[in-house]
Design a protein around this motif. Structure first.
Motif, short mmCIF file in Angstrom:
data_model
loop_
_atom_site.label_atom_id
_atom_site.label_comp_id
_atom_site.label_asym_id
_atom_site.label_seq_id
_atom_site.Cartn_x
_atom_site.Cartn_y
_atom_site.Cartn_z
N LYS A 234 0.92 -1.23 -0.04
CA LYS A 234 0.04 0.01 -0.04
C LYS A 234 1.05 1.17 0.00
O LYS A 234 1.74 1.38 0.81
CB LYS A 234 -0.77 0.00 1.23
CG LYS A 234 -1.96 1.12 1.23
CD LYS A 234 -2.69 0.89 2.24
CE LYS A 234 -3.56 2.06 2.87
NZ LYS A 234 -4.28 1.83 3.88
N VAL A 236 2.49 4.36 0.95
CA VAL A 236 2.34 5.00 2.05
C VAL A 236 2.90 6.47 1.86
O VAL A 236 2.26 7.22 2.38
CB VAL A 236 3.28 4.42 3.09
CG1 VAL A 236 3.34 5.20 4.25
CG2 VAL A 236 2.77 2.91 3.65
N SER A 237 3.84 6.55 1.22
CA SER A 237 4.66 8.03 1.07
C SER A 237 5.59 7.99 -0.26
O SER A 237 5.72 6.88 -0.53
CB SER A 237 5.24 8.51 2.36
OG SER A 237 5.54 9.75 2.35
N PHE A 238 5.70 8.90 -0.47
CA PHE A 238 6.78 9.25 -1.45
C PHE A 238 7.82 10.23 -1.21
O PHE A 238 7.39 11.34 -0.63
CB PHE A 238 6.35 9.13 -2.92
CG PHE A 238 5.24 10.38 -2.86
CD1 PHE A 238 5.56 11.79 -3.29
CD2 PHE A 238 3.80 9.94 -2.65
CE1 PHE A 238 4.78 12.69 -3.44
CE2 PHE A 238 2.81 11.41 -2.58
CZ PHE A 238 3.51 12.43 -3.05
N VAL A 255 13.36 11.61 6.09
CA VAL A 255 12.99 10.47 7.12
C VAL A 255 11.33 10.24 6.86
O VAL A 255 10.68 11.29 6.77
CB VAL A 255 13.65 11.06 8.43
CG1 VAL A 255 12.87 10.03 9.42
CG2 VAL A 255 14.71 11.10 8.50
N PHE A 256 11.06 9.20 7.02
CA PHE A 256 9.38 8.99 6.80
C PHE A 256 9.16 7.85 7.95
O PHE A 256 9.80 7.17 8.39
CB PHE A 256 9.29 8.05 5.64
CG PHE A 256 9.63 8.92 4.49
CD1 PHE A 256 8.72 9.68 3.63
CD2 PHE A 256 11.03 8.55 3.75
CE1 PHE A 256 8.89 10.31 2.48
CE2 PHE A 256 11.16 9.21 2.52
CZ PHE A 256 10.26 10.16 2.07
N HIS A 257 8.15 8.56 8.80
CA HIS A 257 7.79 7.92 9.80
C HIS A 257 6.45 6.96 9.53
O HIS A 257 5.45 7.56 9.14
CB HIS A 257 7.38 8.77 11.00
CG HIS A 257 8.34 9.80 11.39
ND1 HIS A 257 9.60 9.22 12.14
CD2 HIS A 257 8.61 10.86 10.98
CE1 HIS A 257 10.26 10.29 11.96
NE2 HIS A 257 9.90 11.40 11.59
N ARG A 259 3.46 4.65 10.50
CA ARG A 259 2.71 4.20 11.91
C ARG A 259 2.05 2.96 11.10
O ARG A 259 1.08 3.02 10.39
CB ARG A 259 1.78 5.36 12.24
CG ARG A 259 2.53 6.43 12.91
CD ARG A 259 1.66 7.01 14.15
NE ARG A 259 2.42 8.22 14.66
CZ ARG A 259 2.37 9.05 14.06
NH1 ARG A 259 1.67 9.71 12.99
NH2 ARG A 259 3.02 10.23 14.77
N MET A 261 -0.33 -0.51 11.83
CA MET A 261 -1.24 -1.33 12.98
C MET A 261 -0.98 -2.86 12.69
O MET A 261 -1.01 -3.53 13.56
CB MET A 261 -2.48 -1.00 12.63
CG MET A 261 -3.12 0.27 13.32
SD MET A 261 -4.62 0.74 12.62
CE MET A 261 -5.67 0.11 13.64
N CYS A 426 -5.53 -4.49 4.81
CA CYS A 426 -6.53 -3.43 5.03
C CYS A 426 -8.04 -3.73 5.00
O CYS A 426 -8.62 -2.68 5.11
CB CYS A 426 -6.05 -2.23 4.00
SG CYS A 426 -4.38 -1.99 4.20
N LEU B 194 -4.09 4.66 9.27
CA LEU B 194 -3.58 3.34 9.39
C LEU B 194 -2.25 3.84 9.21
O LEU B 194 -1.42 3.21 10.08
CB LEU B 194 -3.94 2.42 8.36
CG LEU B 194 -3.08 1.25 8.14
CD1 LEU B 194 -3.59 0.46 9.16
CD2 LEU B 194 -3.17 0.82 6.71
N SER B 195 -1.47 4.56 8.41
CA SER B 195 -0.11 4.57 7.95
C SER B 195 -0.16 5.85 7.42
O SER B 195 -1.02 5.92 6.57
CB SER B 195 0.33 3.36 7.45
OG SER B 195 -0.44 3.16 6.24
N GLN B 196 0.65 6.60 7.97
CA GLN B 196 0.81 8.01 7.30
C GLN B 196 2.27 8.54 7.31
O GLN B 196 3.03 8.27 8.19
CB GLN B 196 -0.14 8.85 7.89
CG GLN B 196 -1.34 9.34 7.14
CD GLN B 196 -2.27 10.11 7.85
OE1 GLN B 196 -2.14 10.32 9.02
NE2 GLN B 196 -3.37 10.20 7.22
N ALA B 197 2.38 9.14 6.35
CA ALA B 197 3.78 9.88 6.46
C ALA B 197 3.73 11.11 7.08
O ALA B 197 2.70 11.79 7.22
CB ALA B 197 4.33 10.25 5.00
N SER B 198 4.92 11.55 7.70
CA SER B 198 5.11 12.68 8.37
C SER B 198 5.02 13.89 7.39
O SER B 198 4.84 13.52 5.95
CB SER B 198 6.16 13.01 9.22
OG SER B 198 7.13 12.98 8.39
N LEU B 202 4.51 14.05 2.75
CA LEU B 202 3.44 14.35 1.89
C LEU B 202 3.31 15.89 1.85
O LEU B 202 3.47 16.43 2.92
CB LEU B 202 1.91 13.90 2.44
CG LEU B 202 1.71 12.48 2.04
CD1 LEU B 202 0.18 11.96 2.69
CD2 LEU B 202 1.56 12.22 0.52
#
Lengths: 1150, 206
Positions: A234, A236-238, A255-257, A259, A261, A426, B194-198, B202
């Motif tokens: 999935k 999440v970020s880029f 830096v990507f955090h 989170r 579950m 998910c 659920l999951s997220q970038a700081s 984004l």
């Protein structure tokens, strides 16, 4: 909830399609350098051999002694080890040589190209001599550059000589080593040189580069690299898109955090390269999940992963491409794949409590094979207990055997709703409600209705408690409008009889069909045209004309009138009370008058009745007593949207009212779209009545003098003006024929008139004038867009038909045209001629008549007229151009406006009568269709809806103009100057009057094949049951309407009326009807009977009740009045029911 | 309405149409209006507005400043049909006729806070060269029948447009009760996503 910290440091391409040769060489150099460094870093790689060599040298001198000492084996091992070390040193030297080669190549390349595209620079530093013996190189002093880059040539030559010599030397190891050592020592040993690779060389600025290189650099700048992070597949970020620098290096430093579950399955980095709009995936990198002890607090180590991809990129822009042969300087072709390195750090985040947020270490999940092992080693019960904790893939083919067992296990576990099948991480996010709750929610029902255009576009409250039932009422109204499910009212809860439900089902099915077809057509037709969106100035198509306007006088003496366009407000702006309907009724002509007592001539004992003078204060009463001189006292009621207005009462058969009524138009549910406006409930109904009420002055001791009014009315006929007619032209100013029952008992027409047809002059308009009549130009475009519709017809035929329509429009001044192509019920475009063909009528109805006789035609017309019509879904020609085939009409026993005409035409064809479908305009309905027949040189016009026929010269004929004719052979368009039905020339062979679609009769386009329809007989018991049911229902309804008053039914009269109805049905030729019926009724000696039969197709019970209510038979409150009601249903095959209702009022004779 | 059980959420918009960048034109003014779905209703503020005419200054030869304030509050039960602002810019042509210089639309930002948006503007093109010439001569550029069509996707395929300048808007967004109704527009809240970038990961699209 855990957190992963992913830091992306940077990215380096070690090969890229945009690499130049120089880049490739430089990269090669880099790699060699790295390798070199690696070799050098090995312990004693370079320094130790030298010391050893010395030792060996010494040893060699006393070799023999050593041999003799018997220590041979140890020495040999020593030598081997040393040789190995020496080999490494040689490799390093070899690497150094290769590096020098590359460096020379780069320099050569730079010199040839006259520009530099890499920053690489190689320097060789001298290692200071270790005077103290075998000391490591780390202590070496400041390196002295002994070879300037320009001097490389000298170095190389010296070295290559040296090397060649060495390679030729193939003597024994001891010899060779010695030899080499000897030679190396005085010469400049490579081992003493340290290559230093730096990125200090400056790049030639783009401006001074050749074009190819400049394009390459520009292209490189355009390409942006993004790293997308996928967690469990999935996104999440880029990272921020950034372009590579000249060395194909990218610093990300983000830096990507993350989170999380769910336990991680994988972390994938997708490296994407975007060039303009095009984005390509360079590579996917799967990262290992770090150990839970790897935390962010301690500096997480950066790791490097390599990636590569193999798509073929042809060399362009001076780049060398990827995965294609590329010839470098050393002339040997090589394949280079795009590849690179990504530097990242991945660790678990640390909470404030300094504990790692990593998930706890869990028992290792069972793999599939483990599952099987578990299954083998335990008993059934134990297995189930353990299996409930297993995470495994149910779709794995190896697991099919275990599936059943597992399912059982899952059911045992409390609340296990597929939880063990962790297919998508998910999936649970979407389980916020159950399917049942979803269906139960009123809000979602409304939302769904709204998005399906079944509810008005209004805001919907959030909570179910705020949703009122009235909102659903509107929705159901919409449902009724669109899906056309006539819901039985709450009173009508009694069970339906089979016939009614069958007919209802048919009607519903038809309407569903119509609706779905219409939706499909609308979807195509709804495509916006340019004129819908963009307002372009069309006024002056030629600038010349507008130029002259400037010089024209300001106030011309002869002003040019521009055509005043009807103000058509946008339908969307309409709201309640904005739109008004004005109905003005001027006068009526030729109303029937009350019959003088029909029995007065035959029955002498009633003669005294008439001669009796009216006496107001007598207790006895009858209408003749009150107003004996008046023929008729007509008044009318206008009904629109459930509101009824009553006019004044006038005297005589030709009354003059000139009364106007204004109605506020209220669209149901605020739906002011055309579909909403043209719903059937919006029709204007004008009912004509004869006022038979009278008042009687009463003198009572208790109450004093007062006048008591006994209201009474007798229905004479009605006019229904469809709202679509108004919408089409926004005014109706016509003399409309009053629709009258076939028999009006107790009334007659004055001898002077003799027409038996009364008419009503009305003027109806809409304020503001809303008109659906679209502009001709827009229609043209509509026609073109018709090519988008699906069709089975040949392209050539469609083109011909289109061309014909276009020519029709061009020739006629009103831009009229005949539709040569129509939609069938599947929303496909079909040539109109395809619908025609001889069709055999049911055998039962033409038993005793000969073919081609006029009576047969009349009977057929009556038969068609009792087929119920489906209510128009939307006016304005949309459903008019949708035809049902005659088979469908008869199968479903439902038709629509035009299809009934087509059906009648086909029935006539079977009777070998020349018949055409006539498209034109009538008084009541604007665009309509009739049937034209030619029998013995006389032309007759038939109305398929009520079965009447007229001579073409008949002034009573509601048909006004003729646009065109259609039958199975051809389509004709009327090109005569006058379109009036009465004077039109129906000679179709005359090209000056009629324009034909197919000039020579194209066999491909015409049909004429016989149409086969299966007629199903009707069970008589069901019909009788229905008749009884209708009768009871009507009787109860009338009693209900009259409630404070008692309703007396005359059963004997009812019986006789039923007989009369049977006679009416049987004797279709209208001449003999009244006499026979009157003969039946003459037996009713004690009563004066006034009444009328209603003849209508059976649709459902409610519509019958409505029709009866419409006649106002119940509103007579004259004491001593009895009512009689009779119902007769004549069934035709396929449940086409000809329904008769006789309503009569009986006044007792004294 | 009890505050713990709201039936609507509110979206409060403050901001302004700061200015535009139209290199070729001068003396422009702008109009704005809002387009929103069925479930939305404005509770206060102006739904439409028309600004003053602004000329370019010598100091910033490309910038037109309107600083035209926007203030409106919407209520809704449903994020579907989230409001969009439609801006259209008009100005005189060579002959002094008032013609359109650009249409543009953007959604109101979802998340509370301050946002700056630069929307590209475009105008419909004439259908033919002759039409173009006459429309230029007559001072009747092709316009949209309703500027709100730029906020919807239907029927665009029949038009041709030409891009023309930019308009910059700033928004200050406040929402009320969105979270109580289960809608979360803020990216930084940890409890729902659920999951997220700081925020480094984004960034709002420009």
């Amino acid at each position: 909830m855990w957190q992963l910290d992913l830091s992306l440091a940077g990215l380096l391409f070690t090969h890229h399609p945009l690499f130049t040769r120089e880049h490739v060489l430089a990269q090669n150099l880099h790699e060699l350098h790295e390798l070199y460094l690696k070799k050098r870093q090995m312990p004693d790689a370079t320094t130790a051999p030298r010391g050893k060599l010395k030792g060996l040298e010494e040893l060699e001198s006393g070799e023999r002694d050593w041999f003799l000492a018997g220590n041979q084996l140890g020495t040999k091992q020593e030598i081997r080890r040393d040789t190995e070390r020496q080999r490494r040193g040689i490799e390093a030297d070899y690497l150094l040589k290769n590096m020098c080669n590359r460096w020379t190549a780069i320099k050569k390349h730079r010199a040839e190209n006259a520009f530099t595209s890499t920053t690489v620079r190689l320097q060789l530093h001298d290692r200071p001599k270790d005077t103290g013996g075998n000391k490591s190189a780390t202590r070496s002093g400041k390196p002295e550059e002994i070879f300037a880059t320009a001097e490389d040539g000298v170095f190389k030559r010296r070295f290559s000589d040296h090397l060649d010599q060495k390679e030729e030397d193939t003597s024994g190891p001891g010899e060779r080593l010695k030899n080499q050592a000897h030679q190396a020592y005085p010469a400049i040993s490579r081992s003493d040189l340290i290559p230093v690779l730096s990125r200090s060389r400056s790049i030639t600025p783009s401006l001074s580069c050749p074009l190819g290189e400049r394009i390459r650099r520009y292209e490189l700048l355009r390409r942006k690299i993004t790293v997308k992070i996928f967690y469990n597949e999935k996104l999440v970020s880029f990272s921020d898109p950034a372009s590579l620098d000249g060395d194909f290096r990218l610093n990300i430093q983000q830096v990507f955090h993350i989170r999380i579950m769910h336990r991680s399955e994988n972390i994938m980095l997708q490296i994407c390269e975007t060039s303009g709009q095009k984005s390509t995936e360079v590579a996917k990198v799967y990262l290992p999940i770090p150990d839970r002890n790897v935390r962010s607090s301690c500096t997480s180590p950066l790791e490097t992963v390599e990636f590569s991809n193999k798509p073929v990129v042809q060399p362009h822009y001076d780049g060398v491409g990827s995965n294609v042969t590329c010839i470098l300087n050393d002339k040997q072709p090589g394949y280079l794949l795009s590849r690179g390195r990504l530097t990242y750090g991945l660790s678990w985040a640390v909470k404030e409590s300094l504990f790692s947020t990593a998930p706890k270490a869990t028992k290792p999940n069972f793999t599939n094979s483990q599952t099987c092992q578990v299954l083998k080693s335990h008993t059934h019960e134990e297995l189930l207990g353990r299996l409930s904790d297993v995470n495994y893939d149910p779709n794995h083919p190896a697991n099919t055997a275990n599936q059943g067992l597992l399912r059982e296990a899952c059911e045992r576990r409390a609340g296990a709703r597929g939880g063990c099948f962790h297919m998508y991480a998910c999936e649970e996010e979407f389980d916020f409600t159950t399917e049942e709750d979803f269906d139960k929610s009123r809000r979602f029902e409304l939302l769904r209705a709204r998005s399906g255009r079944l509810a008005p576009p209004e805001a919907i409250p959030l909570h179910d408690s705020q949703i009122k039932d009235s909102m659903f009422a509107v929705t159901t109204h919409f449902k009724k409008e669109y899906s056309a499910v006539p819901r039985s009212s709450p009173v009508e809860e009694e069970e339906e009889d089979p016939i009614s439900s069958h007919i209802l089902h048919n009607i519903q099915q038809t309407q569903r069909m119509l609706y779905s077809a219409k939706r499909r057509i609308d979807d195509i037709r709804k495509k916006y045209k340019l004129s819908d969106i963009v307002k372009e100035h069309h006024g002056a198509d030629s600038p010349k004309r507008s130029g002259w306007d400037i010089f024209r006088g300001l106030r011309p003496l002869n002003p040019r009138r521009s055509t005043v366009r009807k103000l058509v407000p946008p339908i969307s702006l309409l709201a309640d009370t904005h739109l008004k309907v004005r109905v003005t009724v001027n006068s009526a002509l030729g109303l029937p008058v009350r019959q003088k007592d029909p029995l007065k001539r035959t029955r002498t004992r009633h003669v005294f009745w008439r001669g009796l003078p009216a006496s107001t204060n007598r207790a006895t009463f009858s209408e003749e007593e009150v107003i004996p001189e008046v023929d008729v006292q007509p008044f009318f009621e206008v009904r629109f949207q459930g509101i009824t207005r009553r006019s004044r009462v006038k005297q005589g058969p030709n009354p003059h009212w000139k009364e106007d009524f204004t109605f506020d138009f209220r669209a149901k549910g605020g739906d002011y779209s055309l579909e909403g406006l043209s719903s059937a409930e919006n029709d204007i109904v004008i009912n004509m009545f004869d006022n038979i009420s009278f008042h009687r002055a009463e003198t009572s001791v208790l109450k004093g003098d007062r006048a008591q009014v006994f209201p009474g009315r007798q229905w004479l006929g009605s006019v229904t003006i469809p709202f679509t007619t108004l919408l089409q032209q926004s005014t109706v100013c016509e003399s409309l024929p009053i629709g009258q029952p076939p028999l009006l008992l107790g009334y007659t027409w004055p001898e002077a008139v003799r027409t038996e047809q009364s008419s009503l002059e009305v003027f109806v308009n809409l304020d503001p004038p809303v008109s659906m009549a679209t502009e001709p130009s827009a229609r043209d475009e509509d026609q073109i867009s018709q090519w988008l519709f699906p069709s089975d017809e040949e392209e050539g035929l469609l083109r011909q038909a289109f061309e014909f329509e276009r020519q029709c429009r061009a020739t006629s001044e009103k831009k009229q045209w005949v539709s040569t192509t129509v939609f069938n019920s599947d929303a496909r475009l079909v040539l109109a001629t395809r619908f025609f063909g001889p069709l055999a009528p049911p055998k039962a109805i033409l038993q005793d008549t000969s073919l081609n006789s006029m009576t047969a035609l009349v009977i057929l017309a009556m038969f068609v007229s009792v087929i119920p019509t489906a209510p128009c879904l939307s006016g304005g020609g949309d459903s008019r151009v949708m035809w049902f085939s005659s088979e469908q009409c008869l199968e479903l026993a439902v038709g629509n406006h035009t299809s009934l005409a087509v059906l009648l035409c086909n029935l006539f064809h079977y009777q070998r009568v020349e018949a055409w479908l006539l498209l034109g305009e009538s008084v009541l309905e604007k665009e309509t269709s009739y049937i034209l027949t030619k029998i013995n040189h006389t032309y007759l016009v038939w109305n398929p809806r009520d079965g009447r026929h007229y001579d073409k010269r008949d002034t009573r004929c509601p048909l006004r103009t003729v646009k065109g004719l259609v039958n199975g052979r051809n389509v004709w368009f009327n090109v005569q100057r006058t379109k009036q039905t009465s004077v039109i020339n129906f000679d179709l062979s005359d090209p000056g009057s009629w324009k034909a679609l197919f000039l020579n009769g194209s066999p491909a386009a015409t049909s004429g094949l016989p149409i086969q329809v299966k007629y199903r007989p009707v069970e008589m018991e069901l019909v009788y049951a229905l008749r009884r049911r209708v009768e009871v229902k009507l009787r109860n309804s009338i009693m209900e309407w009259r409630l404070p008053h008692i309703t007396r039914w005359n059963t004997k009269c009812s019986e006789m009326l039923r007989e009369a109805l049977e006679l009416l049905e049987r004797a279709r030729s209208s001449d003999s009807v009244p006499t026979e019926t009157v003969q039946v009724l003459e037996t009713m000696t004690d009563y004066k009977v006034t009444g009328f039969p209603l003849h209508l197709p059976y649709r459902d019970l409610n519509s019958l009740v409505d029709t009866v209510h419409n006649t106002g038979i119940h509103s007579t409150e004259i004491p001593g009045t009895a009512l009689a009601l009779a119902v007769y249903i004549r069934p035709y095959p396929n449940l086409i029911l000809s329904t008769w209702v006789f309503l009569a009022r009986l006044a007792q004779r004294q | 309405m009890a505050s713990n059980n709201p039936s609507v959420f509110l979206l409060m918009i403050n901001g302004q149409i700061e200015g535009g960048n139209f290199p070729e034109y001068d003396d422009l003014y702008c109009k704005y209006c809002f387009v929103y779905g069925h479930d939305w209703a404005p509770t206060s503020g102006l739904e439409e507005g028309i600004s003053q005419i602004t000329s370019k200054s010598r100091l910033s030869p490309h910038k037109l400043i309107w600083n035209f304030p926007l203030e409106i509050t919407f209520k809704s039960t449903n994020p579907s049909g989230w409001p969009q602002i439609v801006v259209s810019v008009y100005g005189p042509d060579t002959f002094g006729n008032d013609v359109v210089r650009g249409y543009g639309a953007t959604h109101i930002p979802f998340s509370p806070g301050q946002h700056t948006k630069t929307i590209p503007m475009f105008v419909p093109e004439s259908t033919s060269r002759l039409q173009k010439f006459t429309s230029w001569l007559m001072g009747r550029r092709p316009e949209y029948t309703d500027p709100k069509v730029v906020a919807q996707g239907e029927g665009r395929e029949v038009t041709r447009v030409c891009s023309q300048g930019f308009v910059t808007l700033t928004f200050h967004i406040v929402t009320k009760d969105m979270k109580k109704l289960g809608y979360d527009g803020t990216p930084s809240d940890p409890s729902n996503t659920l999951s997220q970038a700081s925020s480094t990961g984004l960034r709002p699209h420009e």
